[in-house]
Each structure stands twice: as C-alpha cells, then as structure tokens.
Design a protein around this motif. Structure first.
Motif, PDB file in Angstrom:
ATOM      1  N   PRO A 105       0.819  -1.228   0.000  1.00 14.52           N
ATOM      2  CA  PRO A 105       0.000   0.000   0.000  1.00 14.52           C
ATOM      3  C   PRO A 105       0.847   1.270   0.000  1.00 14.52           C
ATOM      4  O   PRO A 105       0.517   2.233  -0.702  1.00 14.52           O
ATOM      5  CB  PRO A 105      -0.809  -0.126   1.300  1.00 14.52           C
ATOM      6  CG  PRO A 105      -0.888  -1.603   1.551  1.00 14.52           C
ATOM      7  CD  PRO A 105       0.433  -2.131   1.099  1.00 14.52           C
ATOM      8  N   ASP A 106       1.927   1.277   0.789  1.00 20.39           N
ATOM      9  CA  ASP A 106       2.816   2.440   0.805  1.00 20.39           C
ATOM     10  C   ASP A 106       3.490   2.638  -0.547  1.00 20.39           C
ATOM     11  O   ASP A 106       3.635   3.770  -1.031  1.00 20.39           O
ATOM     12  CB  ASP A 106       3.892   2.280   1.895  1.00 20.39           C
ATOM     13  CG  ASP A 106       3.302   2.309   3.288  1.00 20.39           C
ATOM     14  OD1 ASP A 106       2.184   2.836   3.444  1.00 20.39           O
ATOM     15  OD2 ASP A 106       3.942   1.804   4.219  1.00 20.39           O
ATOM     16  N   ASP A 153       2.369   1.646  -3.482  1.00 20.43           N
ATOM     17  CA  ASP A 153       1.372   2.088  -4.456  1.00 20.43           C
ATOM     18  C   ASP A 153       1.063   3.577  -4.296  1.00 20.43           C
ATOM     19  O   ASP A 153       0.851   4.291  -5.283  1.00 20.43           O
ATOM     20  CB  ASP A 153       0.086   1.268  -4.316  1.00 20.43           C
ATOM     21  CG  ASP A 153       0.270  -0.172  -4.776  1.00 20.43           C
ATOM     22  OD1 ASP A 153       1.255  -0.439  -5.498  1.00 20.43           O
ATOM     23  OD2 ASP A 153      -0.569  -1.020  -4.413  1.00 20.43           O
ATOM     24  N   ALA A 154       1.029   4.026  -3.035  1.00 20.09           N
ATOM     25  CA  ALA A 154       0.739   5.440  -2.777  1.00 20.09           C
ATOM     26  C   ALA A 154       1.840   6.335  -3.343  1.00 20.09           C
ATOM     27  O   ALA A 154       1.563   7.396  -3.935  1.00 20.09           O
ATOM     28  CB  ALA A 154       0.590   5.674  -1.276  1.00 20.09           C
ATOM     29  N   GLN A 201       1.588   6.396  -7.103  1.00 18.84           N
ATOM     30  CA  GLN A 201       0.475   7.236  -7.525  1.00 18.84           C
ATOM     31  C   GLN A 201       0.820   8.714  -7.399  1.00 18.84           C
ATOM     32  O   GLN A 201       0.430   9.549  -8.235  1.00 18.84           O
ATOM     33  CB  GLN A 201      -0.763   6.924  -6.668  1.00 18.84           C
ATOM     34  CG  GLN A 201      -2.007   7.700  -7.052  1.00 18.84           C
ATOM     35  CD  GLN A 201      -2.510   7.345  -8.437  1.00 18.84           C
ATOM     36  OE1 GLN A 201      -2.353   6.208  -8.892  1.00 18.84           O
ATOM     37  NE2 GLN A 201      -3.110   8.310  -9.118  1.00 18.84           N
ATOM     38  N   LYS A 202       1.592   9.026  -6.374  1.00 21.45           N
ATOM     39  CA  LYS A 202       2.012  10.413  -6.125  1.00 21.45           C
ATOM     40  C   LYS A 202       2.856  10.937  -7.280  1.00 21.45           C
ATOM     41  O   LYS A 202       2.731  12.098  -7.692  1.00 21.45           O
ATOM     42  CB  LYS A 202       2.791  10.474  -4.811  1.00 21.45           C
ATOM     43  CG  LYS A 202       3.342  11.843  -4.458  1.00 21.45           C
ATOM     44  CD  LYS A 202       4.117  11.760  -3.145  1.00 21.45           C
ATOM     45  CE  LYS A 202       4.783  13.087  -2.819  1.00 21.45           C
ATOM     46  NZ  LYS A 202       5.591  12.996  -1.560  1.00 21.45           N
TER      47      LYS A 202
END
Length: 251
Positions: free
Chosen positions: A95-96, A98-99, A102-103
């Motif tokens: 999750p980290d 992917d974040a 995405q950023k």
C-alpha cells in the motif's frame, strides 16, 4: 496492457536458466574421473548420493530419485523460508509503495527519480532489501540444475524401471509428462499469487515448456519434476496460503 516491462524479468530469468544449464550440457556418463569444477564438485556428488540411496533400496533408482529430491528440497527450505519472509514483507509494504507510485504518476525523468528515492527511503525505514527475495533463488538454481544433470548422466538409472515406466525412456502412457505439466501449473499458480504481474506470464509458459521437455526426455527427469512440484505445492500452501498473515515489518 502488454508491455516489454511485463515480460522483461521473466525472460531474463529463463535466459539465465538456459545459460547456466549450458555449463553441464554434456550427456556423457558422470564418474569420479570426470573433469571440470561443475562436473566434479556439483554433478558427481549428487550422482553418488543417488546411487548410494538406490543401493540401500536394492537398486531402486526411481525411489532414490523421489527420496533425494525431497532431501534436497528440505535442505533448501531455509533459503525458501528467507525468500518467503522477504516476499511477505514486500506485500505488507505494497500500500505504501502504491501510494508513492500514484504520487509520482508523471512520466518525466525528474519525477521518476524522486519516486525511486522515496521508495528507497521506505525500504530503509523498514529494514527491507527489495532484492533479498531473489538472492535465495540464485543460490538454489545451481544445486537444482546439478541434480537435474546428475539424474540425466548417472548411467545406471537408464537401465532400471519404476512403477509402469522405464527410467531411461519416455513414458509410453504419456502420464508423467501430463502430470509434470499440470503440477507445474498449480505450483506456479500458487507461487505467482504472491508475485508481480511480470511473473504471472510464467504460469502459462512454464507448464508448456515442461510438457514438451517431458515428452522428449527420459522418464527419470519427468519423475524428478513431478516430485519437486508436489513438494513445492505443499510447501507453498503451508507458507503462503494457510499461513496468510503478512510478516510484520520494522516500525
């Protein structure tokens, strides 16, 4: 979307397998007098173990292949466990990751560099080496390849039978090749659930390669693939499927 990046790493791994296998490409019988580091220190010791175990069971080389395959897989289990822990740790961080991706969703070189730096910082924070999960694979590969050639080049094996087939001939019923390909598929399917999209293409490539090879090669090798696949299916089930809780990473 089908891109080069999705198949690059799987193709590199397959190329490495082919290149390394070329080191022992000779089909000549292996003996204590066979020269070469690869032959003398890798293939012959495993051939000697195969013969020794077969002698314990009245020359049953088929049973010897089964037992020695399991012994090698058990010996390699600590490396597999290390690889599993690394994979689970990476899953916990997904999750980290992917974040961050995405950023920095832009295509500019500057954004890509910033993204890589931020990913590295996350790895450092949690004490994870992103390539640690691959290292055990490269340690296991020479051992498994050496055992493959030990089976192929141990002359006595070809003269024996096991169950319904001659170890030195192809399976007349074609059952072993089918079982080898099927178990390869399920083993890959279980393993790739924990992998990336890049590796999932191998779910369909590997069984086809094994089927073609098993149809043309001695049944002793197909037996080795079947036993190894069954062991890995059980191992993957207990390491990943049954014990599905991700390993905690460092705070």
């Amino acid at each position: 979307m089908f891109t080069y990046k999705k198949i690059a790493l799987p193709m590199i791994l397959l190329t490495i397998v082919l290149l390394v296998s070329g080191c022992g490409g000779s089909a000549e019988p292996i003996t204590a007098d066979t020269t070469g580091i690869w032959n003398h220190y890798f293939i012959f010791p495993l051939s000697w173990v195969l013969t020794s175990v077969a002698n314990i069971f009245d020359g049953n080389y088929g049973l010897s292949i089964v037992l020695v395959t399991i012994m090698i897989r058990l010996a390699l289990f600590p490396l597999t466990l290390k690889q599993t822990r690394s994979s689970k740790a990476m899953m916990a961080l997904k999750p980290d990751m992917d974040a961050i991706k995405q950023k920095y969703s832009g295509k500019s070189k500057e954004e890509q560099q910033k993204m890589q730096l931020e990913l590295v910082e996350v790895y450092k924070k949690h004490g994870i080496n992103p390539v640690a999960g691959c290292l055990p694979l490269f340690i296991q590969m020479p051992i498994l390849l050496a055992f493959y050639y030990a089976i192929m080049r141990t002359e006595e094996i070809a003269a024996h039978t096991f169950l319904w087939f001659d170890l030195g001939q192809t399976d007349p019923l074609f059952l072993l090749p089918i079982i080898a390909a099927t178990t390869t598929y399920f083993q890959a399917k279980l393993s790739m659930k924990q992998g990336t999209e890049q590796f999932k293409l191998l779910i369909y490539i590997m069984p086809g390669m094994i089927l073609v090879a098993a149809l043309a090669m001695p049944s002793a090798l197909a037996l080795y693939w079947v036993v190894g696949n069954l062991f890995m299916i059980v191992q993957t089930y207990f390491l990943f499927i049954r014990n599905s809780e991700p390993i905690d990473v460092k705070a």
